[in-house]
Motif scaffolding. Structure first.
Motif, PDB file in Angstrom:
ATOM      1  N   ARG A 135      24.066   1.091 -29.602  1.00 36.75           N
ATOM      2  CA  ARG A 135      22.972   0.457 -28.866  1.00 36.75           C
ATOM      3  C   ARG A 135      23.520  -0.241 -27.633  1.00 36.75           C
ATOM      4  NH1 ARG A 135      20.214  -1.578 -34.407  1.00 36.75           N
ATOM      5  NH2 ARG A 135      18.882   0.252 -34.761  1.00 36.75           N
ATOM      6  N   LEU A 136      22.842  -0.008 -26.520  1.00 35.69           N
ATOM      7  CA  LEU A 136      23.319  -0.509 -25.241  1.00 35.69           C
ATOM      8  C   LEU A 136      22.328  -1.473 -24.618  1.00 35.69           C
ATOM      9  CD1 LEU A 136      24.455   2.918 -23.704  1.00 35.69           C
ATOM     10  CD2 LEU A 136      25.922   1.219 -24.847  1.00 35.69           C
ATOM     11  N   ARG A 137      22.837  -2.306 -23.730  1.00 39.90           N
ATOM     12  CA  ARG A 137      21.996  -3.141 -22.871  1.00 39.90           C
ATOM     13  C   ARG A 137      21.827  -2.388 -21.556  1.00 39.90           C
ATOM     14  NH1 ARG A 137      25.760  -8.084 -22.349  1.00 39.90           N
ATOM     15  NH2 ARG A 137      27.108  -6.287 -21.954  1.00 39.90           N
ATOM     16  N   ILE A 138      20.637  -1.913 -21.318  1.00 37.03           N
ATOM     17  CA  ILE A 138      20.390  -0.986 -20.210  1.00 37.03           C
ATOM     18  C   ILE A 138      19.430  -1.615 -19.209  1.00 37.03           C
ATOM     19  CG2 ILE A 138      19.542   1.309 -19.578  1.00 37.03           C
ATOM     20  CD1 ILE A 138      20.100   2.128 -22.533  1.00 37.03           C
ATOM     21  N   GLY A 139      19.813  -1.605 -17.945  1.00 34.95           N
ATOM     22  CA  GLY A 139      18.901  -1.982 -16.875  1.00 34.95           C
ATOM     23  C   GLY A 139      18.345  -0.723 -16.234  1.00 34.95           C
ATOM     24  N   LEU A 140      17.036  -0.516 -16.340  1.00 35.95           N
ATOM     25  CA  LEU A 140      16.381   0.655 -15.756  1.00 35.95           C
ATOM     26  C   LEU A 140      15.633   0.221 -14.499  1.00 35.95           C
ATOM     27  CD1 LEU A 140      14.847   2.789 -18.659  1.00 35.95           C
ATOM     28  CD2 LEU A 140      16.554   3.489 -17.004  1.00 35.95           C
ATOM     29  N   VAL A 141      15.880   0.894 -13.394  1.00 35.12           N
ATOM     30  CA  VAL A 141      15.302   0.504 -12.114  1.00 35.12           C
ATOM     31  C   VAL A 141      14.344   1.593 -11.639  1.00 35.12           C
ATOM     32  CG1 VAL A 141      15.768  -0.329  -9.792  1.00 35.12           C
ATOM     33  CG2 VAL A 141      17.507  -0.603 -11.590  1.00 35.12           C
TER      34      VAL A 141
ATOM     35  N   PHE B 241      24.277  -6.243 -18.362  1.00 38.53           N
ATOM     36  CA  PHE B 241      24.013  -4.886 -18.839  1.00 38.53           C
ATOM     37  C   PHE B 241      25.306  -4.133 -19.104  1.00 38.53           C
ATOM     38  CE2 PHE B 241      20.660  -6.008 -15.707  1.00 38.53           C
ATOM     39  CZ  PHE B 241      19.619  -6.191 -16.612  1.00 38.53           C
ATOM     40  N   ASP B 242      25.230  -3.211 -20.071  1.00 37.70           N
ATOM     41  CA  ASP B 242      26.325  -2.273 -20.263  1.00 37.70           C
ATOM     42  C   ASP B 242      26.281  -1.188 -19.187  1.00 37.70           C
ATOM     43  OD1 ASP B 242      27.277  -3.500 -22.656  1.00 37.70           O
ATOM     44  OD2 ASP B 242      25.589  -2.587 -23.721  1.00 37.70           O
ATOM     45  N   ILE B 243      25.070  -0.830 -18.768  1.00 38.25           N
ATOM     46  CA  ILE B 243      24.911   0.181 -17.738  1.00 38.25           C
ATOM     47  C   ILE B 243      23.588  -0.042 -17.011  1.00 38.25           C
ATOM     48  CG2 ILE B 243      23.799   1.865 -19.286  1.00 38.25           C
ATOM     49  CD1 ILE B 243      25.371   4.060 -17.722  1.00 38.25           C
ATOM     50  N   ILE B 244      23.575   0.239 -15.724  1.00 39.35           N
ATOM     51  CA  ILE B 244      22.352   0.218 -14.927  1.00 39.35           C
ATOM     52  C   ILE B 244      22.006   1.658 -14.588  1.00 39.35           C
ATOM     53  CG2 ILE B 244      21.294  -0.475 -12.735  1.00 39.35           C
ATOM     54  CD1 ILE B 244      23.153  -2.929 -12.782  1.00 39.35           C
ATOM     55  N   HIS B 245      20.776   2.047 -14.893  1.00 33.62           N
ATOM     56  CA  HIS B 245      20.301   3.399 -14.604  1.00 33.62           C
ATOM     57  C   HIS B 245      19.240   3.280 -13.521  1.00 33.62           C
ATOM     58  CE1 HIS B 245      18.690   7.497 -16.262  1.00 33.62           C
ATOM     59  NE2 HIS B 245      19.080   7.560 -14.994  1.00 33.62           N
ATOM     60  N   ASP B 246      19.589   3.714 -12.329  1.00 35.82           N
ATOM     61  CA  ASP B 246      18.777   3.466 -11.139  1.00 35.82           C
ATOM     62  C   ASP B 246      18.047   4.731 -10.687  1.00 35.82           C
ATOM     63  OD1 ASP B 246      17.825   2.682  -8.558  1.00 35.82           O
ATOM     64  OD2 ASP B 246      19.418   1.189  -8.458  1.00 35.82           O
ATOM     65  N   HIS B 247      16.720   4.629 -10.561  1.00 39.84           N
ATOM     66  CA  HIS B 247      15.874   5.738 -10.110  1.00 39.84           C
ATOM     67  C   HIS B 247      15.248   5.414  -8.756  1.00 39.84           C
ATOM     68  CE1 HIS B 247      15.823   7.616 -14.213  1.00 39.84           C
ATOM     69  NE2 HIS B 247      16.093   6.361 -14.539  1.00 39.84           N
TER      70      HIS B 247
ATOM     71  N   VAL C  59      29.611   7.872 -18.481  1.00 37.16           N
ATOM     72  CA  VAL C  59      29.857   6.820 -17.493  1.00 37.16           C
ATOM     73  C   VAL C  59      30.687   5.697 -18.105  1.00 37.16           C
ATOM     74  CG1 VAL C  59      28.767   5.053 -16.054  1.00 37.16           C
ATOM     75  CG2 VAL C  59      27.776   7.347 -16.168  1.00 37.16           C
ATOM     76  N   LEU C  60      30.371   5.342 -19.342  1.00 37.29           N
ATOM     77  CA  LEU C  60      31.040   4.224 -19.995  1.00 37.29           C
ATOM     78  C   LEU C  60      32.377   4.605 -20.626  1.00 37.29           C
ATOM     79  CD1 LEU C  60      27.891   2.653 -21.720  1.00 37.29           C
ATOM     80  CD2 LEU C  60      29.126   1.754 -19.737  1.00 37.29           C
ATOM     81  N   GLY C  61      32.652   5.909 -20.703  1.00 37.13           N
ATOM     82  CA  GLY C  61      33.905   6.353 -21.286  1.00 37.13           C
ATOM     83  C   GLY C  61      33.969   6.150 -22.781  1.00 37.13           C
ATOM     84  N   ILE C  62      32.846   6.372 -23.447  1.00 38.70           N
ATOM     85  CA  ILE C  62      32.787   6.174 -24.897  1.00 38.70           C
ATOM     86  C   ILE C  62      32.314   7.457 -25.559  1.00 38.70           C
ATOM     87  CG2 ILE C  62      32.290   3.706 -24.707  1.00 38.70           C
ATOM     88  CD1 ILE C  62      29.350   4.368 -25.334  1.00 38.70           C
ATOM     89  N   SER C  63      32.532   7.540 -26.855  1.00 37.84           N
ATOM     90  CA  SER C  63      31.946   8.593 -27.667  1.00 37.84           C
ATOM     91  C   SER C  63      30.632   8.081 -28.204  1.00 37.84           C
ATOM     92  CB  SER C  63      32.880   8.951 -28.831  1.00 37.84           C
ATOM     93  OG  SER C  63      32.178   9.700 -29.807  1.00 37.84           O
ATOM     94  N   PRO C  64      29.576   8.878 -28.211  1.00 42.04           N
ATOM     95  CA  PRO C  64      28.309   8.413 -28.781  1.00 42.04           C
ATOM     96  C   PRO C  64      28.436   7.947 -30.217  1.00 42.04           C
ATOM     97  CG  PRO C  64      27.982  10.440 -27.542  1.00 42.04           C
ATOM     98  CD  PRO C  64      29.462  10.216 -27.636  1.00 42.04           C
TER      99      PRO C  64
END
Length: 376
Positions: free
Chosen positions: A17-23, A109-115, A364-369
């Motif tokens: 589970r991630l902390r995600i910023g969606l734009v 956030f762990d990752i920002i996903h920008d649209h 992007v995070l360099g992790i395995s799901p």
């Protein structure tokens, strides 16, 4: 990064589970009231990520409706009637602050996903943020190549055709859009009309659709918003030919759009540009409605010729497209509407789209799901 267990989807290993910023862009609400392909995708992505247990913060206009935490960039969408009082410079300032906001709080956030298009990319570059994924929903804008050269994160397109137009540096594999297929009614018995659904900008090909209807003698319904700067195209290429057989039915809201798609013999998608994806094509397939598209850009990635529709004409406009699309109309009965629905369920669900984006986040995070991460 979160460690409250994993999220399982489609038989895959669990995703932490991630902390995600969606734009989202500020032009339309999330979800949009009518037209707004990017905002539809952001809404579906947000809701499915929340359902999977991710901690999502959505940066969008204040008239958005979401299960995520909402950070408001403007009281209402900038293209909505509620924002008509804003001067151009006021709207630009709201948009600038909106796109800078997620990067100002990037540590949350762990990752920002920008649209957010070029505005979002510019903000990401200026902030120097590395753990970001920028998704391109449009065509390459002039300043993007230079910005992408400086961008420390990763980026992706929404089709292979679109991906080929962007710099390869930092690019991850494209992700086709998805929709809630179950939310679209299956039209087993079409009502005898062709449908054009979209904007009346020159590149969308409404004029081509009208000429196909005239030459074939078929009924045609045209639905979509007419932006002020597009009215001249409508008045020149559509309005002179409107009659009892060729009708403009206005801008369709979500419910009306579904009914129009389900009732159509086929969706006409005669694009004259390199459409990055074309969400309306998969919405049509979800309703069991074949797609007749010009053979360019992303259309061949969506339409399986002879199975879910036909690809005809080079997509340059004029006689070549009109003649080619008219010629395939008699073959429409060969297309199984059930096969169109099955294709949508197999290839274009929101669950498949989110599976793909979770995989991109992991890259992007360099992790395995499957890896469980220590709590931040």
């Amino acid at each position: 990064m979160g460690s409250e267990g994993g999220v399982m989807s489609g038989g895959r290993a669990p995703m932490p589970r991630l902390r995600i910023g969606l734009v989202a862009p500020l032009y339309e609400a999330v979800p949009p009231r009518a037209y707004g392909g990017t905002e539809v995708v952001v809404h579906l992505l947000t809701e499915e990520l929340v359902r999977r247990g991710h901690r999502v913060t959505l940066f969008a206009s204040g008239d958005s409706v979401t299960s995520a935490r909402l950070v408001v960039g403007s009281p209402a969408a900038l293209w909505s009637p509620a924002s008509r009082h804003l001067r151009a410079e006021e709207a630009q300032e709201l948009a600038r602050r909106h796109h800078e906001a997620p990067y100002a709080s990037a540590a949350a956030f762990d990752i920002i996903h920008d649209h957010g298009g070029v505005a979002g990319l510019r903000a990401a570059v200026e902030a120097g943020v590395e753990l970001a994924l920028v998704t391109h929903h449009g065509e390459v804008e002039p300043e993007m190549p230079e910005l992408l050269e400086r961008f420390r994160g990763r980026h992706n397109a929404i089709s292979r055709a679109a991906a080929a137009t962007y710099p390869s540096r930092g690019q991850v594999a494209p992700v086709h859009n998805g929709i809630d297929v179950a939310d679209f009614p299956f039209g087993a018995r079409p009502e005898g009309y062709l449908l054009f659904l979209g904007r009346f900008s020159p590149e969308k090909g409404a004029g081509t659709a009208v000429q196909v209807a005239r030459r074939s003698g078929r009924r045609l319904l045209l639905a979509g918003r007419i932006h002020p700067h597009e009215r001249v195209i409508f008045e020149r290429e559509v309005a002179p030919y409107l009659d009892e057989r060729i009708r403009y039915v206005g801008e369709a809201n979500s419910e009306r759009k579904r009914l129009l798609l389900a009732g159509a013999d086929a969706l006409l998608f005669p694009i004259l540009w390199d459409e990055p994806f074309g969400l309306v094509m998969i919405e049509a397939l979800a309703c069991g409605t074949p797609v007749l598209a010009t053979d360019r850009a992303s259309a061949p990635e969506v339409v399986e010729a002879g199975v879910t529709g036909f690809l005809a004409g080079p997509g340059t406009g004029g006689e070549a497209d009109v003649a080619a699309l008219t010629a395939v109309l008699p073959h429409l009965p060969l297309i199984s509407r059930a096969a169109c629905r099955r294709a949508a369920l197999a290839r274009f669900t929101v669950e498949r789209m989110v599976d793909d984006y979770e995989a991109r986040y992991a890259e992007v995070l360099g992790i395995s799901p499957a890896r469980q991460l220590a709590s931040a």
